[in-house]
Design a protein around this motif. Structure first.
Motif, short mmCIF file in Angstrom:
data_model
loop_
_atom_site.label_atom_id
_atom_site.label_comp_id
_atom_site.label_asym_id
_atom_site.label_seq_id
_atom_site.Cartn_x
_atom_site.Cartn_y
_atom_site.Cartn_z
N GLY A 350 17.17 -25.18 -13.92
CA GLY A 350 18.61 -25.09 -14.11
C GLY A 350 19.11 -25.47 -15.49
O GLY A 350 20.31 -25.41 -15.75
N PHE A 351 18.19 -25.87 -16.39
CA PHE A 351 18.60 -26.22 -17.75
C PHE A 351 18.15 -25.17 -18.74
O PHE A 351 17.04 -24.65 -18.64
N LEU A 352 19.02 -24.89 -19.72
CA LEU A 352 18.63 -24.08 -20.86
C LEU A 352 18.17 -25.04 -21.93
O LEU A 352 18.89 -25.98 -22.28
N TYR A 353 16.96 -24.82 -22.43
CA TYR A 353 16.39 -25.68 -23.47
C TYR A 353 16.35 -24.94 -24.80
O TYR A 353 16.05 -23.74 -24.82
N ALA A 354 16.63 -25.68 -25.88
CA ALA A 354 16.34 -25.19 -27.23
C ALA A 354 15.29 -26.13 -27.82
O ALA A 354 15.48 -27.34 -27.84
N ILE A 355 14.17 -25.53 -28.24
CA ILE A 355 13.03 -26.29 -28.75
C ILE A 355 12.73 -25.77 -30.15
O ILE A 355 12.80 -24.57 -30.40
N ASP A 356 12.39 -26.64 -31.07
CA ASP A 356 11.98 -26.24 -32.41
C ASP A 356 10.63 -25.56 -32.32
O ASP A 356 9.66 -26.14 -31.84
N ARG A 357 10.56 -24.29 -32.77
CA ARG A 357 9.30 -23.57 -32.57
C ARG A 357 8.28 -23.80 -33.69
O ARG A 357 7.17 -23.26 -33.64
N THR A 358 8.65 -24.62 -34.66
CA THR A 358 7.64 -24.97 -35.66
C THR A 358 6.82 -26.19 -35.23
O THR A 358 5.69 -26.36 -35.70
N ASN A 359 7.39 -27.02 -34.35
CA ASN A 359 6.67 -28.25 -34.01
C ASN A 359 6.89 -28.75 -32.58
O ASN A 359 6.36 -29.78 -32.20
N GLY A 360 7.66 -28.03 -31.76
CA GLY A 360 7.87 -28.45 -30.38
C GLY A 360 8.91 -29.53 -30.19
O GLY A 360 9.05 -30.06 -29.08
N ALA A 361 9.65 -29.89 -31.24
CA ALA A 361 10.67 -30.93 -31.09
C ALA A 361 11.82 -30.45 -30.23
O ALA A 361 12.22 -29.28 -30.30
N VAL A 363 15.56 -29.86 -29.23
CA VAL A 363 16.81 -29.67 -29.96
C VAL A 363 17.99 -29.98 -29.04
O VAL A 363 18.78 -30.89 -29.30
N TYR A 364 18.14 -29.20 -27.95
CA TYR A 364 19.17 -29.53 -26.97
C TYR A 364 18.83 -28.94 -25.62
O TYR A 364 17.92 -28.11 -25.50
N ALA A 365 19.57 -29.39 -24.58
CA ALA A 365 19.47 -28.79 -23.25
C ALA A 365 20.85 -28.81 -22.63
O ALA A 365 21.63 -29.75 -22.86
N THR A 366 21.16 -27.79 -21.86
CA THR A 366 22.44 -27.74 -21.16
C THR A 366 22.24 -27.07 -19.82
O THR A 366 21.45 -26.12 -19.70
N PRO A 367 22.90 -27.56 -18.75
CA PRO A 367 22.75 -26.89 -17.45
C PRO A 367 23.43 -25.53 -17.50
O PRO A 367 24.51 -25.39 -18.10
N PHE A 368 22.80 -24.52 -16.90
CA PHE A 368 23.42 -23.20 -16.87
C PHE A 368 23.76 -22.75 -15.45
O PHE A 368 24.22 -21.62 -15.25
N VAL A 369 23.51 -23.63 -14.45
CA VAL A 369 23.83 -23.30 -13.07
C VAL A 369 25.08 -24.05 -12.65
O VAL A 369 25.43 -25.07 -13.23
N ALA A 416 14.22 -23.74 -4.97
CA ALA A 416 12.91 -23.50 -5.58
C ALA A 416 12.81 -22.17 -6.31
O ALA A 416 11.96 -21.99 -7.16
N MET A 417 13.69 -21.22 -5.99
CA MET A 417 13.68 -19.94 -6.71
C MET A 417 14.37 -20.08 -8.07
O MET A 417 14.26 -19.18 -8.92
N GLY A 418 15.06 -21.16 -8.27
CA GLY A 418 15.83 -21.40 -9.50
C GLY A 418 17.31 -21.12 -9.28
O GLY A 418 17.65 -20.65 -8.21
N GLY A 419 18.17 -21.37 -10.15
CA GLY A 419 18.07 -21.47 -11.62
C GLY A 419 17.93 -20.06 -12.20
O GLY A 419 18.81 -19.21 -12.16
N LYS A 420 16.78 -19.92 -12.70
CA LYS A 420 16.42 -18.59 -13.19
C LYS A 420 14.96 -18.41 -12.88
O LYS A 420 14.17 -19.34 -13.01
N ASN A 421 14.60 -17.23 -12.50
CA ASN A 421 13.22 -16.93 -12.23
C ASN A 421 12.69 -16.13 -13.42
O ASN A 421 13.23 -16.24 -14.53
N TRP A 422 11.69 -15.27 -13.23
CA TRP A 422 11.06 -14.56 -14.36
C TRP A 422 12.00 -13.55 -15.01
O TRP A 422 11.73 -13.02 -16.08
N SER A 476 25.05 -15.29 -11.03
CA SER A 476 26.04 -15.21 -12.08
C SER A 476 25.40 -14.69 -13.35
O SER A 476 24.18 -14.77 -13.54
N LEU A 477 26.24 -14.10 -14.18
CA LEU A 477 25.86 -13.77 -15.55
C LEU A 477 26.48 -14.87 -16.39
O LEU A 477 27.70 -15.00 -16.45
N THR A 478 25.62 -15.71 -16.98
CA THR A 478 26.10 -16.90 -17.67
C THR A 478 25.80 -16.79 -19.16
O THR A 478 24.69 -16.39 -19.53
N VAL A 479 26.78 -17.09 -19.98
CA VAL A 479 26.67 -16.89 -21.42
C VAL A 479 26.66 -18.24 -22.12
O VAL A 479 27.51 -19.10 -21.84
#
Lengths: 588, 173
Positions: A350-361, A363-369, A416-422, A476-479
């Motif tokens: 249920g969380f949207l994550y932003a991760i630094d793709r150069t090192n895995g740090a 960045v932020y997370a926010t619930p999208f559900v 258990a289905m999420g959130g978001k699935n594949w 939902s379509l969540t932006v």
């Protein structure tokens, strides 16, 4: 020269000209073209369109001003709805590819069809049937007869089969050039993901965490069909991360960590990014104390060796089946006015994550559900749930999970289905907006512990529990505004979004629903601008291509997947959806 | 001569009818097994109770072992029609909880509330329920550990998944 010499000259000349003609007719998908796929907006060369998985089409002939006039250009019956194993029917989850006026579509059993789409029509070219052993694979498919799509490299079409093979098909003739047995159904492994092509390798992800597998990623040399490397996502005790499995019965051997959604690639950083799924057994975490790396993580791998360079884990010691496989969308943006190269990942949890793709740090997370209760929130520094206890081997989070002492969970949100699935999301770089196909759900799970001294029997389910659906699942379509890291719009829908989104330069977002409707929204306002009822159910992503300057919107229509078997009691109204196996294509 | 031929003819007809009658029974048995097995697959019994009926774990939870259950015909029929409250066993008969007649376990949907079983994807008619009950009783119930014959009967003689269960031949045969 004598006759022999002339014959040789003629043969060589014919061979040369034949090859040239073949290359012109079918297109040679070089590694360079794959890296620069954004330079060919009329083509869709990768499963996710481009290596960054943004699913953003740069075509704008179809736009907000004219999409209301969109109509069916052609339909095409792919076939392939027959069932196998425990599945009465097969559906369509694939994203077709298009290269230079030829479409490559795939059905649930891995049959690839090449279709000539010049002239706004669909004309059969060839079909490759890999003769998947349907009962052999279908008995151990947790979640439907699924195949998410083919891939292209050189003069080959690459595809997987549910029974564990990688097939290389000649693009011109449709003949199978070679096939490799990559996954082993003997031990509960199947394959549903589309291959990812990196340089001269195909990267394969495996399914089966519900059947006690030990997950992996494998690279196959496309010149020889032989394995280049295999990287287990669940480490052995002496491997990095192995100390996050602290049991005394080798739980890592049945530790799950499937890799069933196609990854992404950054050619400049030379890193492959892939999502790793839930640990096994799903619902008895007391069998597998520890954080259970690299389950529920994004991993970054070195293409040469498959070595895991860094990772980020979302839900350690997962109580819920918050499977972390979802796609990793690569964007270059800014946060707090600082440029960041990021991965965006909308997790099952249920969380949207932003991760630094150069090192895995983090960045932020926010619930999208809409509703989320399994944790009190995500720590802004560590990116871990605030109720994660780094000293503990068993995590309880906010207390809704089941346990051996209390086998029935509370109502958990998301379910258990999420959130978001594949189901893939889409990014619009001009607007800085991420569009997430959301499953708004709460559910229950129960624990049936693994017996003392017990382990998994190959090809038997190893979930140690099950799900119940006490509530209706909606969608939902969540932006999300990716610079702010905040949800800015949520359009609620009756049904969960199970298709896959497409964002376009025409400032449109396309969605496809499990009741069969294909919909176009204004990318800024989410105003619905166009809708078409296809009459079955859609569980596949929308894509776009162009031929001779004309833009088309395509989606595979064929209800199936996991929903009709395990979740149908939670979506009243969908129980009368029939299977289908059609490609629908729309144009102005 | 005519009488002899007529007798011969009648005997021939009789033996054909006799033979048809015998194969008719075998055919009838096969047809029931096929009908019951078809319901077992289509109604997703196989998804939770497995091909051998032994049940166990899975996405749907811990399903009952039909091989070990002592339920009789009436019991099996009731559970299929009405599901099992408090579990994931769905009810398979349309409307069975719908009216005031308390068909199921002498209770109603209102009384069951949260223990109400889920509705099945495909509702079953009475004859489908009867066919699958007979299939379970004849081919699954009380049959001990599933073996090669059970596997082949369900999946077919060529099925790869049965090969590991095939009996090994002693060397002297």
């Amino acid at each position: 020269m004598d006759l022999k010499d002339w014959t040789l000259v003629l043969c060589v000349c014919t061979a040369l000209s034949g090859n040239t003609l073949a290359a012109e007719r079918t297109g040679n998908t070089t590694s360079e073209r794959l890296v620069s796929a954004t330079d060919e907006p009329h083509n869709w060369l990768h499963h996710h369109n481009t290596y960054d998985a943004q699913r953003y089409s740069r075509l704008d002939e179809i736009n907000r001003g004219n999409v209301a006039d969109l109509k069916v250009a052609w339909t095409y019956a792919l076939g392939g709805t027959e069932g196998g194993g425990i599945w009465p029917i097969a559906g369509l989850e694939g994203t077709p590819l298009v290269e230079d006026g030829f479409m490559y579509a795939i059905d649930g059993w891995g049959v690839v069809t090449k279709i000539d789409v010049h002239g706004g029509r669909a004309k059969f070219v060839w079909r490759m049937d890999p003769a998947t052993d349907k009962d052999w694979a279908g008995e151990i498919a947790c979640c439907g007869i699924d195949n998410k799509g083919p891939a292209l490299w050189g003069g080959l079409v690459l595809s997987h089969t549910l029974d564990g093979r990688l097939i290389a098909t000649d693009k011109a003739s449709g003949d199978i050039k070679w096939e490799a047995e990559v996954a082993s159904p003997e031990i509960g492994e199947t394959i549903t993901a589309a291959p990812l092509i990196v340089k001269d390798m195909a990267i394969t992800g495996v399914s089966g965490a519900e059947f006690g597998i030990r997950g992996w990623l494998e690279a196959t040399d496309l010149n020889t069909g032989k394995r280049r490397w295999r990287r287990y996502t669940i480490p052995a005790p002496d491997e990095p991360g192995g100390d996050t499995w602290v049991d005394t019965h080798e739980a890592y051997k049945t530790g799950g960590g499937s890799t069933w959604v196609t990854g992404s690639y950054d050619a400049e950083l030379d890193l492959i990014y892939w999502g790793v799924g839930n640990p096994g057994p799903d619902w008895d975490r007391e069998y597998r104390p520890g954080d259970n790396l690299y389950s529920n993580s994004a991993i970054a791998l070195d293409p040469a060796s498959g070595e895991i360079k860094f990772h980020f884990q979302y839900t350690p010691n997962d109580p819920f089946d918050y499977d972390g496989v979802n796609e990793l969308v690569l964007i270059d943006s800014e946060v707090d006015n600082v440029p960041r190269k990021m991965i965006l990942h909308a997790d099952r949890n249920g969380f949207l994550y932003a991760i630094d793709r150069t090192n895995g740090a983090f960045v932020y997370a926010t619930p999208f559900v809409k509703r989320l209760n399994w944790t009190a929130g995500i720590d802004a520094q560590t990116g871990k749930p605030v109720d994660y206890d780094p000293e503990a081997k068993i995590q309880h989070y906010a207390g809704v999970a089941p346990s051996r002492a209390k086998p029935q969970s509370e109502l958990m949100c998301p379910g258990a289905m999420g959130g978001k699935n594949w189901i893939p999301m889409a990014y619009h770089p001009g607007l800085g907006r991420l569009y997430i196909p959301v499953i708004e759900s709460c559910g229950k799970i129960s624990t049936s512990p693994v017996e003392e001294g017990g382990t998994n029997i190959p090809r038997e389910w190893f979930t140690a529990g099950g799900i119940t659906n006490p509530e209706v699942i909606t969608g939902s379509l969540t932006v999300v505004d990716v610079k702010q890291g905040k949800v800015v719009h949520k359009l609620e829908t009756r049904y969960p979004l199970l298709g896959g989104l497409l964002a376009t330069a025409g400032n449109l977002v396309f969605s496809a629903m499990p009741d069969g409707d294909v919909i176009a929204y204004d990318a800024q306002t989410l105003q619905e601008l166009w809708r078409f009822p296809t009459g079955s159910g859609i569980i596949a992503p929308v894509m776009s291509y162009a031929v001779d300057g004309k833009q088309f919107i395509t989606v595979a229509v064929g209800f199936g997947g996991t929903m009709p078997k395990w979740w149908i009691d939670a979506v009243p109204g969908l129980e009368n959806t029939n299977p289908s196996a059609m490609i629908f294509t729309f144009a102005l | 001569m005519q009488l002899f031929l007529a007798t011969l003819f009648r005997a021939a007809i009789a033996s054909v009818i006799f033979a048809l009658g015998l194969s008719g029974s075998a055919f009838a048995v096969e047809k029931v097994r096929s009908a019951g097995k078809a319901v077992y697959k289509k109604a997703n019994c196989v998804g939770c109770h497995k091909w051998h009926g032994g049940g166990g774990g899975g996405y749907g939870g811990m399903a009952l072992s039909l091989r070990e259950t002592p339920l009789d015909t009436a019991g099996l029929t009731m559970v299929i029609r009405c599901g099992r409250p408090g579990t994931r066993m769905p009810y398979h008969q349309r409307g069975v909880y719908g009216d005031d007649e308390r068909h199921c376990y002498d209770t109603s949907a209102e009384e069951l509330e949260g223990a109400m079983p889920p509705r099945a994807h495909y509702f079953l008619k009475d004859r489908d329920i009867a066919a699958v009950v007979e299939y379970v009783q004849t081919w699954i119930q009380g049959r001990g550990t599933p073996g090669y014959d059970d596997c082949v009967a369900f999946w077919g003689a060529d099925a790869r998944r049965c090969k590991s269960m095939a009996p090994t031949r002693p060397d002297n045969e």
